[in-house]
Design an enzyme around this catalytic site. Structure first.
Site, PDB file in Angstrom:
ATOM      1  N   GLU A  94      32.347  41.594  35.842  1.00 20.97           N
ATOM      2  CA  GLU A  94      31.775  42.936  35.839  1.00 20.97           C
ATOM      3  C   GLU A  94      32.901  43.960  35.805  1.00 20.97           C
ATOM      4  O   GLU A  94      33.818  43.918  36.637  1.00 20.97           O
ATOM      5  CB  GLU A  94      30.904  43.140  37.076  1.00 20.97           C
ATOM      6  CG  GLU A  94      30.245  44.507  37.144  1.00 20.97           C
ATOM      7  CD  GLU A  94      29.406  44.700  38.401  1.00 20.97           C
ATOM      8  OE1 GLU A  94      28.888  45.824  38.574  1.00 20.97           O
ATOM      9  OE2 GLU A  94      29.309  43.760  39.210  1.00 20.97           O
ATOM     10  N   ASP A 116      27.362  53.158  45.410  1.00 16.37           N
ATOM     11  CA  ASP A 116      28.559  52.444  45.818  1.00 16.37           C
ATOM     12  C   ASP A 116      29.056  52.941  47.159  1.00 16.37           C
ATOM     13  O   ASP A 116      28.970  54.132  47.476  1.00 16.37           O
ATOM     14  CB  ASP A 116      29.664  52.605  44.761  1.00 16.37           C
ATOM     15  CG  ASP A 116      29.342  51.847  43.491  1.00 16.37           C
ATOM     16  OD1 ASP A 116      29.052  50.647  43.597  1.00 16.37           O
ATOM     17  OD2 ASP A 116      29.350  52.457  42.400  1.00 16.37           O
TER      18      ASP A 116
END
Length: 258
Positions: A46, A57
């Site tokens: 990723e 995040d």
């Protein structure tokens, strides 16, 4: 071979799947981390496209995005770097927020991904009921758009996510943001069981997988793991590709023990 073909083939041999994460542009020569990931036995990689407001995040990935942007990283520059990487033998999955997709338009964005050698995409702030346009454009470009499911996802929507996701279903182990945690969330097992009941697509468990023991436990529920914050904390602390390889190799061994 698509991301899903690759992951299915490896899963069907009994292999636990490993997808490490790196923020694109985080350091000079950052693509050497991709080579280290591949050498450690990653099944997919990723690559985060830095964004100024990464709402899902946690602190570590936010810091990584800020550091990459401060170095001048952009979607175009990250993809240009990826286009120069050859011979990894591991599919690349880009991840970013929908604002960056809309900036160029889904068609141009997916075409740019494909030219850079990217074959998968994660857009964590894109809900399944708004995914029609991007899903169609991505499929036409040969990009597997993987969708996310969380412990709070109701059963009808979970079934739609599992049906429409491509490549894999990204199972978010808990409600909250990315980041390292002391243990695997209790909700992880229940969520992956719910996904498995409606789909045989590979299931990768993320958010909080930080240690070999957690990877081993996650493997009991899911087909594999996504490891982001634990990698990026090391990179932010100065770890080079060889150091990260050592860490991921330990996770690889843990996954292989199941």
């Amino acid at each position: 071979m698509t991301v899903e073909d690759r992951l299915r083939a490896r899963r069907d041999t009994g292999r636990g799947l490993l997808m490490p994460y790196v923020t694109g542009g985080i350091a000079p020569g950052w693509t050497r981390y991709l080579e280290a990931f591949a050498a450690a036995g990653a099944d997919a990689i990723e690559v985060g496209l830095p964004f100024s407001d990464p709402t899902l995040d946690g602190v570590t990935i936010q810091r990584a995005s800020e550091a990459a942007l401060a170095r001048g990283a952009s979607t175009r520059r990250v993809l240009a770097d990826l286009a120069e990487v050859a011979g990894l033998g591991v599919p690349l999955v880009a991840s970013t927020y929908y604002n960056l997709v809309l900036h160029d338009g889904p068609g141009a964005f997916c075409a740019a991904l494909r030219r850079a050698g990217v074959s998968g995409l994660i857009v964590p702030d894109l809900p399944v009921h708004e995914a029609d346009e991007l899903a169609g454009v991505a499929a036409a470009a040969g990009i597997d758009l993987a969708l996310l499911a969380s412990p709070a996802t109701p059963d009808p929507r979970l079934g739609e996510i599992a049906r429409r996701s491509r490549g894999f279903v990204y199972a978010v182990s808990l409600m909250g943001t990315t980041g390292e945690r002391a243990g695997l969330a209790a909700s992880a097992g229940e969520l992956t069981a719910r996904i498995r009941s409606v789909s045989d697509r590979p299931v990768l468990l993320g958010f909080g997988i930080s240690t070999p023991d957690q990877a081993r436990e996650a493997r009991r529920h899911a087909d594999g793991v996504v490891v982001g914050a634990a990698v990026m904390r090391r990179v932010l602390d100065g770890a080079g590709p060889d150091d990260v390889l050592t860490f991921l190799a330990a996770l690889r061994r843990a996954l292989d023990q199941e």
